[in-house]
Design a protein around this motif. Structure first.
Motif: not given
Ligand SMILES: *Cc1c(COP(=O)(O)O)cnc(C)c1O
Length: 344
Positions: A70-71, A74, A98, A101, A142, A146, A173, A175-176, A199, A202, A211
């Motif tokens: 996911l990076d 971003i 995070f 950004y 997000c 995070n 975002d 991610a979670y 992502t 996690k 990925a």
């Molecule tokens: C871990 C995380 C990411 C990054 O995810 P990757 O797929 O490992 O690049 C992106 N955003 C947040 C908020 C995260 O905690």
């Protein structure tokens, strides 16, 4: 780029980066072993992985851009949205945020507008709305956030999307999201200026394969895609992602472990009289106070790594503990209780 890349902590229990402490599905390893010589020698085909990802998320494949973690999504959003002619595009973040950004906005020469948190760390909708100007090109939010673990209400996200000037993008975002009660994904069809980031690092445990994806209406996705190279995921990431998606049982098991681990952390905080935030992610933010840094160091000496978040806006005296496999959480919590009770 100006982000904090932590030193490798060495052997021990890694609860400092919100990684999957249970490892990926065994099906992923099998899929990697099955990769053939010609699959390695040809440029990777994104078709099957994109289709699997689209089915998982309930969207059309044209609504998905796969990213190298996911990076990369971003980074691409910052690159695509903030380089606009001669003017410096503005990007809004809501703190604590995070750190990628700000790192990406700064790296592309954009102007960062950081909205400070309220004391309770709940999403400050009015402050974010007030920060939007005609120069705003991008907003990073997000949910669940995070490092707080707090989700943003879908109505608040809609309010931000509706307040944006024409041409600006809301990058949400998620991610979670696997660990959360809700998601904005079902509403993304109504907003041509919103993209959602996901992502496999996690919940699916593919952090080292790199990925992720960005999801949204084609007109929004195409903006982000402008600065993503055509083959940024390699064949291992693509095959690993497909296999991980298929193994629903492993994903379900891990999310249940996370939910149970969060409860154990809350109970432990209750015994220790510590303040914590109810989390919809695979970690919990805990306020330890002045003992935060000594606690993190004492745990590290015992081979248990958690994250000091004291310097994050609004997080004075706070640590972030990854909630993964229940057995790992128990090991961590008994070390935490030992250290904090000894210190008294
Ligand atoms: C871990 C995380 C990411 C990054 O995810 P990757 O797929 O490992 O690049 C992106 N955003 C947040 C908020 C995260 O905690």
């Amino acid at each position: 780029m100006d982000y904090e890349k932590l030193p490798e902590p060495g052997e021990g229990l890694r609860l400092h980066l919100n990684e999957n402490t249970g490892g990926c599905s065994p099906a992923v390893i099998e899929a990697l072993r099955a990769i053939t010589a010609s699959q390695v020698s040809f440029y990777p085909d994104y078709g099957a992985a994109t289709a699997a990802c689209a089915e998982l998320l309930g969207v059309d494949p044209a609504w998905i851009a796969l990213t190298n973690g996911l990076d990369e999504g971003i980074w691409a959003a910052a690159n695509s949205c903030l380089r606009v002619g001669d003017t410096l595009g503005e990007a809004i973040i809501s703190e604590p945020a995070f750190d990628m950004y700000a790192a990406c906005v700064n790296a592309v020469g954009g102007r960062l507008v950081a909205v400070p948190p309220c004391a309770d760390l709940v999403f400050p909708l009015e402050r974010v709305l007030a920060a939007i100007t005609p120069r705003t090109r991008l907003v990073f939010l997000c949910s669940p956030n995070n490092p707080t673990g707090l989700a943003i209400a879908n109505d608040d996200l809609e309010a931000v999307a509706l307040a944006l000037p024409a041409g600006a993008l809301l990058f949400l975002d998620e991610a979670y999201a696997d660990f959360a009660r809700g998601s904005f994904l079902a509403r993304v069809a109504d907003f041509p200026n919103v993209v959602v980031g996901r992502t496999f690092a996690k919940a699916y445990g593919l952090a080292a394969l790199r990925a992720g994806c960005v999801v949204g209406r084609p007109e929004a996705i195409d903006i982000v895609r402008r600065t993503i190279p055509p083959y940024s995921l390699n064949v291992c990431a693509l095959e690993g992602m497909r296999a991980a998606i298929v193994d629903r049982g492993h994903h379900r098991w891990y999310c249940a472990q996370v939910a149970e681990s969060r409860e154990l952390i809350y109970e432990s905080c209750g015994r220790l009289g510590l303040e914590w935030w109810p989390s919809e992610a695979n970690f919990v933010l805990v306020r330890v106070g002045a003992r935060a840094r000594p606690l993190v160091q004492a745990l590290a000496r015992r081979g248990v790594f958690i994250r000091d978040r004291t310097t994050e806006p609004g997080c004075d005296g706070c640590v972030r503990i990854t909630a993964g496999v229940v057995q790992h959480t128990r090991v961590c919590l008994s070390a935490v209780e030992e250290v904090l009770c000894e210190a008294q």
